[in-house]
Design an enzyme around this catalytic site. Structure first.
Site, PDB file in Angstrom:
ATOM      1  N   ASP A 184      -1.622   9.341 -10.674  1.00 43.20           N
ATOM      2  CA  ASP A 184      -1.554   8.293 -11.702  1.00 43.20           C
ATOM      3  C   ASP A 184      -0.106   8.012 -12.079  1.00 43.20           C
ATOM      4  O   ASP A 184       0.290   6.855 -12.275  1.00 43.20           O
ATOM      5  CB  ASP A 184      -2.323   8.724 -12.955  1.00 43.20           C
ATOM      6  CG  ASP A 184      -3.831   8.677 -12.759  1.00 43.20           C
ATOM      7  OD1 ASP A 184      -4.282   8.103 -11.746  1.00 43.20           O
ATOM      8  OD2 ASP A 184      -4.554   9.200 -13.616  1.00 43.20           O
ATOM      9  N   ASP A 190       0.842  -1.191   0.000  1.00 44.86           N
ATOM     10  CA  ASP A 190       0.000   0.000   0.000  1.00 44.86           C
ATOM     11  C   ASP A 190       0.881   1.245   0.000  1.00 44.86           C
ATOM     12  O   ASP A 190       1.851   1.329   0.758  1.00 44.86           O
ATOM     13  CB  ASP A 190      -0.913   0.012   1.227  1.00 44.86           C
ATOM     14  CG  ASP A 190      -1.972   1.097   1.151  1.00 44.86           C
ATOM     15  OD1 ASP A 190      -2.990   0.880   0.474  1.00 44.86           O
ATOM     16  OD2 ASP A 190      -1.772   2.165   1.754  1.00 44.86           O
ATOM     17  N   GLU A 245      -4.660   2.236  -4.676  1.00 48.69           N
ATOM     18  CA  GLU A 245      -3.219   2.406  -4.477  1.00 48.69           C
ATOM     19  C   GLU A 245      -2.601   1.167  -3.831  1.00 48.69           C
ATOM     20  O   GLU A 245      -1.521   1.232  -3.244  1.00 48.69           O
ATOM     21  CB  GLU A 245      -2.933   3.636  -3.605  1.00 48.69           C
ATOM     22  CG  GLU A 245      -3.371   3.538  -2.158  1.00 48.69           C
ATOM     23  CD  GLU A 245      -4.797   4.008  -1.910  1.00 48.69           C
ATOM     24  OE1 GLU A 245      -5.083   4.368  -0.748  1.00 48.69           O
ATOM     25  OE2 GLU A 245      -5.622   4.020  -2.841  1.00 48.69           O
ATOM     26  N   ASN A 300      -2.454  12.916  -4.036  1.00 46.35           N
ATOM     27  CA  ASN A 300      -3.487  13.419  -4.942  1.00 46.35           C
ATOM     28  C   ASN A 300      -3.930  14.827  -4.563  1.00 46.35           C
ATOM     29  O   ASN A 300      -4.121  15.681  -5.432  1.00 46.35           O
ATOM     30  CB  ASN A 300      -4.697  12.485  -4.935  1.00 46.35           C
ATOM     31  CG  ASN A 300      -4.479  11.235  -5.768  1.00 46.35           C
ATOM     32  OD1 ASN A 300      -3.789  11.258  -6.781  1.00 46.35           O
ATOM     33  ND2 ASN A 300      -5.069  10.122  -5.345  1.00 46.35           N
TER      34      ASN A 300
END
Length: 291
Positions: free
Chosen positions: A186, A169, A212, A177
Site C-alpha cells: 500500500d 504497471d 497496481e 507484497n
C-alpha cells in the site's frame, strides 16, 4: 429537628466531551463510506469484536487505538499495536490531536476525520468525493477515469485533436507484497502516485486503474510526446527511493502507450491498444516503455 442534607452527585463537567460533532469516515478498505460518530468519551478501534470500531484484518491488533473526546479536543493514541497508528502518514506517538481532514490509517484501512458545525453536509461531500477519488493514493479512481475517457474521446473527435493514453504497471508487485507485506505494498502505491503526479499537467487525468495499474490520459498530446513523458516517468520511478518502515523497496514500472485513431470505435478500443503495448513492455523485460 435538624434538617437532613441532600447531596446530589453531579459528574465532573470538565470530563464531559464537548466535541460531539465529529466522526470517522472509511475512505479506503472494507465498509467504504461508513461513518462512525465519535460521541463516546472513548472510542476503541481494533480487531476485537468488543471494540467500538472493529477492523477484521490481520495487520490490526485486537486493541489497536483509542480516540478520546475531551474538552481539549478529540485525541487519538496508539494502544501498543504491532503495526502502529498513522495520521497523514506520520506515526502516532502519545496523544495526538485530530484536526478536520486528517487521514487516519489503521492496518490497511484509512479513515478521514471530519468535524465541524454541519457534519452531515461534510459527510455527504466526502461520500461524493469517494465517487471520483481513490482513498489510498488520493488520485482519481477507475470510475472517474472511465467518465473522462468518454468525454475526451468525444472532444478529440469533435475538434479533430489528438489524444494519447498511457497504462502503467508496477513490475513484480506481487513479490513486493509477498516479501514486505501488504502494508508495504500500500505504501508503494501511495509513493508511486505522489511521484508520478509531479509530472502530470493540470489537464491530464491520472488515475488508479486497477490494483497496481495506473492510467494517464493526455489530451492534445501526440504519440511522440506521450512516449517522452512516459520515459521521464519511468526514469523518475527508477531513481526514486521507495521505503517502508525504513526498509528500501526496489520499484520499477512498465508502460504502454497508444494514441486514438479512427479504428477505435469505442473507448475500450483505445484502452486495449495501450494494454497490448503494456503487455509487450512486460514480456520484453519490464522497466521499459513501448509505444
Amino acid at each position: 429537628m435538624q434538617k437532613e442534607t441532600v447531596v446530589t452527585v453531579i459528574s465532573k463537567i470538565s470530563d464531559r466531551p464537548v466535541n460531539l460533532d465529529a466522526a470517522l469516515v472509511v475512505i479506503y478498505g472494507l465498509d467504504l463510506g461508513r461513518k462512525f460518530d465519535l460521541t463516546r468519551e472513548e472510542t476503541l478501534i481494533g480487531r476485537s469484536s468488543k471494540c467500538d470500531i472493529q477492523i477484521d484484518q490481520e495487520s490490526v491488533s485486537r486493541n489497536h487505538a483509542a480516540i478520546a473526546n475531551t474538552r481539549e479536543g478529540v485525541k487519538i493514541r496508539d494502544a501498543g499495536s504491532t503495526n502502529g497508528t498513522f495520521i497523514n502518514d506520520e506515526v502516532v506517538e502519545g496523544d495526538r490531536e485530530l484536526r478536520n481532514g486528517d487521514l487516519v490509517k489503521i492496518g490497511r484501512t484509512i479513515f478521514k476525520y471530519i468535524a465541524g458545525g454541519n457534519i452531515e453536509a461534510a459527510y455527504h461531500d466526502e461520500i461524493y468525493r469517494l465517487t471520483t477519488m481513490d482513498g489510498l493514493t488520493q488520485i482519481y479512481n477507475r470510475r472517474y477515469f472511465d467518465e473522462q475517457l468518454d468525454r475526451e474521446i468525444s472532444r478529440s473527435r469533435r475538434y479533430e485533436r489528438v489524444l494519447s493514453l498511457v497504462l502503467v504497471d508496477i513490475d513484480h508487485f506481487k513479490k513486493v507484497n509477498d516479501k514486505f507485506g501488504h502494508l508495504a505494498g500500500d505504501s508503494v502505491l501511495k509513493q508511486l502516485a505522489s511521484t508520478v503526479r509531479t509530472r502530470i499537467r493540470r489537464e491530464d487525468v491520472f488515475a488508479r486503474y486497477g490494483g497496481e495499474e495506473f492510467a494517464i490520459l493526455l489530451p492534445e498530446v501526440a504519440l511522440v510526446g506521450a512516449r517522452q513523458l512516459s520515459e521521464k516517468v519511468r526514469r523518475l520511478v527508477e531513481k526514486q527511493r521507495f521505503e517502508f518502515d525504513r526498509q528500501p523497496i526496489p520499484v520499477t514500472i512498465s508502460l504502454g502507450v497508444a494514441v486514438l485513431d479512427p479504428r477505435h470505435r469505442e473507448p475500450g478500443d483505445l484502452v486495449r491498444a495501450a494494454d497490448e503495448k503494456l503487455f509487450e513492455a512486460k514480456t520484453g523485460g519490464r522497466n521499459r516503455v513501448i509505444a
